[in-house]
Structures are given as structure tokens and as C-alpha cells.
Write an enzyme that holds these catalytic residues in place. Sequence first.
Site, short mmCIF file in Angstrom:
data_model
loop_
_atom_site.label_atom_id
_atom_site.label_comp_id
_atom_site.label_asym_id
_atom_site.label_seq_id
_atom_site.Cartn_x
_atom_site.Cartn_y
_atom_site.Cartn_z
CG ASP A 14 -3.65 -5.38 -3.01
OD1 ASP A 14 -4.54 -4.81 -3.66
OD2 ASP A 14 -3.29 -5.02 -1.88
NE ARG A 94 3.73 -6.97 5.26
CZ ARG A 94 2.63 -7.71 5.24
NH1 ARG A 94 2.71 -9.00 5.56
NH2 ARG A 94 1.47 -7.21 4.91
CG ASP A 123 3.36 -3.90 4.56
OD1 ASP A 123 4.01 -3.75 5.61
OD2 ASP A 123 2.22 -4.38 4.53
CB SER A 175 -6.61 -3.07 3.32
OG SER A 175 -5.34 -3.66 3.19
#
Length: 401
Positions: A14, A94, A123, A175
Site C-alpha cells: 500500500d 497504531r 486501522d 496482507s
Amino acid sequence: MKEKVVLAYSGGLDTSIIIPWLKENYDLDIVAACINVGQEDDMEQVEKKAIKSGAVKVYVENVVEEFVKDYVFPSIKANAVYEDKYLMGTSIARPLIAKKLVEIAKKEGAKYIAHGCTGKGNDQVRFETTMAALAPEIKVIAPWRIWDIESREDAIDYANAKGIEIPVTKEKIYSRDMNLMHISHEGGAIEDPKNEQPQDLYLMTRTLEEAKDEPTYVEIYFEKGIPTKLDGKELSPASLLAELNKIGGENGIGVTDILENRLVGMKSRGIYETPGATILMSAHKDLEHLCLDKMTYQYKQMISLKYAELVYNGTWFCSLKEAMDAFIDKTQETVTGWVKLKLYKGNIVFAGMDSPYALYEHSISSFGASDFYNQKDATGFINLFNLPFKIEAMMKSKDEK
């Protein structure tokens, strides 16, 4: 002089395609920020790749010790587990990553922060909620919610068209998110819950068939709920977790396969490898059974559920979690001592513990005589305890006549 955007950059699929996409669609200088929370990447190569892709500057921030000390260990203290299974390795990382992005943006005078989170995932909420709490003036660019790319296959095609090196193929399209606490696997064949896990999926953990054929014993020492020693050796937070990852991985510990309820409303299958933290969580819970009284322990169980929900949802920096942390810290004042565990082919078996604050008293709890407990006293206690049941039974008997 151009305005700046700070991009959360990992070098994965990404974020690799976001740099050229930003250059095509925005007149901004791109500052790539790679926040190292223990992912096993060659940071020098990641930095070179970001510059080659078009970033004007790259930050590589090593925050591994801070991650374990200030994020992983507090979650262990809280016994924070989402939906009975997930230890939230991604969720916990995160807010720290977002915090560092904000710090870099302020240092660079950047008005924008960009991230590679998809519009279907949790996320995006975690990043942007943290940014809103710490720097509400900063604007967010989320390409997955803007561009025409609709799938990972599309993203791979875009990367190939732009000549960008990427770490995935359409055959191995998983992923993955990795840090020192865990690695997650999503996408590909495992999206279908009818499919068993592929045998070649794991990266941190051996399969049960490949796990060691003899058990391994570990002894963990906690100080006020925080693990400080492994097998009698004092280690830094990151070193202790890394060593337990190795030991747990060899023994097939800590693999979770969960169909979880995402914050954004859909169910999603995730396979998580969390060997070291799974061992720590088990040991910590055992020690709490020894050191916490019944009322505190049971109330903390309720707190743990809400705490996990707050962390999973990305609200790490909220007043309620701050208040919960204060309560949890109070409960941990006596959670000091050692716990021994036996690890064998995916199993964690309790093998002994002790604490100077133990609430277990052998002379009272054993079947032998005790000066502190007269078994005859139980008669009156039971008569009072079951009085409501007697009254209810008599009432029912009257109604039946």
C-alpha cells in the site's frame, strides 16, 4: 515553497504505491516516516526505496522499547483480549505510530498526514482518532478512500505499471502486519472461513507438527504486574519479549484464528501469531489469581473487556482509558512474584508460582485443622445463604395447594 505531507511508510504494497500516487495528485513534498515497532525489515533499504519512489525526506524512528514498555506491557497488566482470542498486536501499535507521525509533522511543519489504511479496515480509525486527539489541526489524506484502486490485485497492477518493487504477488497476496508483539495474516485464501490455515503461513511460530518434541519450562518474574525477569535474568522490555517470542515460537505457542467483529461493521478473519505475549498474558493471569482478592479480581475482569474494546477501537488516548489505567495500576500494587510455565506443542501449562503478597494460605485452604477456620461455622453460613431459596420454595408450595 510546497506544503508537506508526512506519509506513514512501511515499504509494503500500500505505502509503496502511495508515494507516486501522491506525486500525481497533490502538489506536496512527501516526507516518509517509517516507525520501527519491531518489524523485521531492512530499514536502510526501506529508506532508500522511499527516496527512490519520490520522497524528499525519510524518518526512521526506532521505538521498539517504548512500544513494549508503554503499550504492550500495560495491555498485559489489563489482561486486554478482544473477543476472547485476539491480543491486539496491531491495535496496540497504531496509537504509538500515529503519535510519532504527529511529532514528525509538527517538527516538519506539515499540514497533512497520509496513511495506507484501507477504507474497510480498523486501522484508519485508529490512526485518525489518535491524530484527532493529539493534533486536531492536521488534515488526513487517505488514498484508499479516494483513488480508483479497489483491491490488492489492482494495487499490484499499479505498482507493476510504475516499476515499483513490492513484497507481494497475486499468488501470495496476504496482507501482513508485523511488530515485536505479533504478526497478523489477512486476505487471500484465508478470507474464506471454510478454508483451513495454509501450512506455510506462519512466520514467527512453528506448526504443532514442527514444534519441539520435548517441553520447555520458563519462569517469569513480575514486579507490580510488569514482567522484569526471564529465568532469573533481568532483561529490558523488548529483549524479554523477543526471547519469549523465540521460545514460544519453537513450541507452537500463541497462534489465534479468529473471525472478529471489525469496528467498521463487518466480520473479518485474521490469523495472528503472538507467541511471547501469549505466554506473558497466561503467567500474569495466574499471578493475579494468587495476589488479588475475589472482588477486585472479578471487577477487573469487567474492566478488561471494556479496556480491550477501547484499544481495539483506537481510543488509546481517551479519558476513560486513562482512568482505567489508574484503576489497573492500583490493582497491580501486589502483583509481584514468579510464575513457572510448561510449554509443549501449543499448550501452556501452569507449573508453580509464589509471591510475597500471596492471598493463598495453605493452613486455611488445606483439608487439615486450622486455628483460623472452624468447619462448624459453615452451618450458620449455609443457613443464611440458602434462606432465600427456602422462602421461595415455601411460596411455591402454597401456590400449588
